[in-house]
Design a protein around this motif. Structure first.
Motif, PDB file in Angstrom:
ATOM      1  N   ASN A 162       0.661  -1.264  -0.076  1.00  0.00           N
ATOM      2  CA  ASN A 162      -0.046   0.186  -0.066  1.00  0.00           C
ATOM      3  C   ASN A 162       0.790   1.055   0.061  1.00  0.00           C
ATOM      4  O   ASN A 162       1.628   1.344   1.083  1.00  0.00           O
ATOM      5  N   PRO A 163       0.747   2.176  -0.968  1.00  0.00           N
ATOM      6  CA  PRO A 163       1.582   3.299  -1.018  1.00  0.00           C
ATOM      7  C   PRO A 163       0.970   4.365  -0.207  1.00  0.00           C
ATOM      8  O   PRO A 163       1.828   5.413   0.253  1.00  0.00           O
ATOM      9  N   HIS A 164      -0.405   4.336   0.394  1.00  0.00           N
ATOM     10  CA  HIS A 164      -0.774   5.094   1.394  1.00  0.00           C
ATOM     11  C   HIS A 164       0.073   5.169   2.806  1.00  0.00           C
ATOM     12  O   HIS A 164      -0.020   6.182   3.349  1.00  0.00           O
ATOM     13  N   PHE A 167       3.041   7.178   2.286  1.00  0.00           N
ATOM     14  CA  PHE A 167       2.416   8.414   2.295  1.00  0.00           C
ATOM     15  C   PHE A 167       2.186   8.995   3.476  1.00  0.00           C
ATOM     16  O   PHE A 167       2.740  10.255   4.227  1.00  0.00           O
ATOM     17  N   ASN A 168       1.436   8.350   4.212  1.00  0.00           N
ATOM     18  CA  ASN A 168       1.000   8.821   5.734  1.00  0.00           C
ATOM     19  C   ASN A 168       2.207   8.884   6.814  1.00  0.00           C
ATOM     20  O   ASN A 168       2.294   9.669   7.387  1.00  0.00           O
ATOM     21  N   THR A 169       3.141   7.856   6.616  1.00  0.00           N
ATOM     22  CA  THR A 169       4.239   7.844   7.478  1.00  0.00           C
ATOM     23  C   THR A 169       5.046   8.998   7.361  1.00  0.00           C
ATOM     24  O   THR A 169       5.677   9.548   8.236  1.00  0.00           O
ATOM     25  N   LEU A 170       5.434   9.294   5.955  1.00  0.00           N
ATOM     26  CA  LEU A 170       6.265  10.451   5.735  1.00  0.00           C
ATOM     27  C   LEU A 170       5.400  11.857   6.580  1.00  0.00           C
ATOM     28  O   LEU A 170       6.262  12.618   6.887  1.00  0.00           O
ATOM     29  N   ARG A 226       0.610   6.729  14.082  1.00  0.00           N
ATOM     30  CA  ARG A 226      -0.390   7.397  13.063  1.00  0.00           C
ATOM     31  C   ARG A 226      -1.804   7.608  13.677  1.00  0.00           C
ATOM     32  O   ARG A 226      -2.559   8.576  13.796  1.00  0.00           O
ATOM     33  N   TYR A 227      -2.134   6.493  14.299  1.00  0.00           N
ATOM     34  CA  TYR A 227      -3.586   6.534  14.934  1.00  0.00           C
ATOM     35  C   TYR A 227      -3.842   6.710  16.271  1.00  0.00           C
ATOM     36  O   TYR A 227      -4.742   7.294  16.763  1.00  0.00           O
ATOM     37  N   GLY A 228      -2.738   6.940  17.186  1.00  0.00           N
ATOM     38  CA  GLY A 228      -2.640   7.155  18.406  1.00  0.00           C
ATOM     39  C   GLY A 228      -3.513   6.120  19.472  1.00  0.00           C
ATOM     40  O   GLY A 228      -3.451   4.848  18.924  1.00  0.00           O
ATOM     41  N   GLU A 229      -3.940   6.761  20.462  1.00  0.00           N
ATOM     42  CA  GLU A 229      -4.677   6.035  21.407  1.00  0.00           C
ATOM     43  C   GLU A 229      -6.002   5.500  20.679  1.00  0.00           C
ATOM     44  O   GLU A 229      -6.662   4.528  21.472  1.00  0.00           O
ATOM     45  N   ARG A 230      -6.541   5.983  19.857  1.00  0.00           N
ATOM     46  CA  ARG A 230      -7.832   5.403  19.020  1.00  0.00           C
ATOM     47  C   ARG A 230      -7.678   4.143  18.716  1.00  0.00           C
ATOM     48  O   ARG A 230      -8.604   3.259  18.770  1.00  0.00           O
ATOM     49  N   LEU A 231      -6.498   3.617  18.524  1.00  0.00           N
ATOM     50  CA  LEU A 231      -6.458   2.120  17.860  1.00  0.00           C
ATOM     51  C   LEU A 231      -5.868   1.327  19.117  1.00  0.00           C
ATOM     52  O   LEU A 231      -5.044   1.483  19.765  1.00  0.00           O
TER      53      LEU A 231
END
Length: 344
Positions: A162-164, A167-170, A226-231
């Protein structure tokens, strides 16, 4: 490996005609007449060779293979008559006296047919031999093309991570660098390790399970940022990771769960991962919550996009040594993969 397969064609033919010449001389001669038949059989083997090379390079490719059956038969008959006439002329001029035939031999149909059988038999044997070799070469060529096709397809499938994610990590890394967060350094190391694994290590046929698991853990760490405590992530990994596995298989399963199981419209996303081994068996279970709403990600998930990629990789690498169980329920998605690794 078949010796005739690796032997050059000119050497095969030289050896074949030499054997025909020596065997035919031995059968027809005796101690007092070997010198005679050494000369006589030079003519006969020359005729055998003329038949073979005419069939191989002219009659079969230009007539028989193009469906010109009548022309092929006429040419065979014509060649047979000409060869027999040549043989009889040589007999009258030289060979009959050499072999001690005082009286002229009658020209009978039975003699003609017997002579044609003798002349066409070596050519038939050599044609069959060459046909067998060519068929083996063609089968190996097709097999090699199939292997190259599957290898190319497998590389293509592995490239579909997944390229997303990148992208999100960067983006997250950029944000942490701007804010001078201490997490930035760890993110760089984790992302570097993942990229090295995906771009370089994954080209190997197999890797230790520990390397695949380490990459999965790096991936989860970045997604957790990326998602924090929500995940909510629950990961249970076996202590025994000495077995080998084809790279990216388990990572693809985990990535698929994050892609579809932690989307923004899920209130309390949860992902559970279990990876364990038992003798030569690797078992991976990935469970995640699902969105109750329709949308591009959720609809794609229902259609199995991503899982089709994984299933295809399994079919190519472990054609009869894997089991993929999928539970696609209303509120959760569960995948259990079992792999027998002795063939890797």
């Amino acid at each position: 490996m078949n010796v005739s397969y690796v032997m050059p064609k000119y050497l095969r033919h030289t050896l074949f005609w030499l054997i025909i010449y020596m065997v035919w001389t031995y059968i027809r001669g005796n101690q007092s007449s070997y010198s005679v038949f050494f000369q006589v059989n030079l003519i006969q083997v020359g005729m055998y060779m003329a038949v073979y090379y005419s069939l191989q390079h002219v009659f079969i490719p230009h007539l028989l293979n193009k469906g010109k059956i009548i022309h092929f038969i006429v040419c065979l008959i014509t060649m047979s008559v000409l060869l027999y006439a040549f043989w009889r002329v040589m007999g009258i001029l030289w060979l009959d006296d050499l072999r001690g035939f005082v009286n002229a031999r009658p020209y009978k149909l039975s003699e003609f047919l017997l002579q044609m059988v003798q002349i066409f038999a070596p050519a038939t044997i050599l044609l069959t031999w060459e046909s067998s070799i060519n068929r083996q070469k063609e089968l190996e060529r097709i097999h090699q093309l199939e292997k190259e096709k599957l290898a190319t397809e497998l590389k293509f499938l592995k490239a579909q991570i997944n390229p997303h994610f990148l992208f999100n990590t960067l983006n997250n890394l950029y944000s942490n660098v701007i804010n001078k967060s201490p997490k930035a350094a760890d993110m760089v190391m984790q992302l570097s390790s993942i990229l090295n694994y995906v771009l370089n290590t994954s080209q190997n046929k197999s890797v230790p399970l520990s390397q695949e698991v380490q990459t999965i853990q790096n991936f989860m760490a970045l997604e957790k940022i990326r998602y924090g405590e929500r995940l909510d992530i629950d990961c249970q990994i076996s202590d025994n990771l000495s077995l080998k596995i084809s790279p990216l298989i388990l990572l693809s399963l985990v990535e698929n769960a994050f892609k579809h199981g932690a989307s923004g419209d899920i209130d309390n996303p949860k992902i559970k991962i279990e990876i364990g081994t038992n003798q030569n068996c690797i078992r991976c279970k990935v469970w995640n919550t699902k969105s109750r709403y329709s949308g591009e990600l959720n609809d794609a998930y229902k259609k199995g996009i991503g899982l089709k990629n994984i299933q295809r990789q399994l079919d190519l690498i472990y054609p009869s040594c894997h089991q993929l169980e999928i539970d696609n329920m209303k509120t959760y998605f569960n995948v259990v993969l079992t792999i027998q690794t002795q063939v890797v």
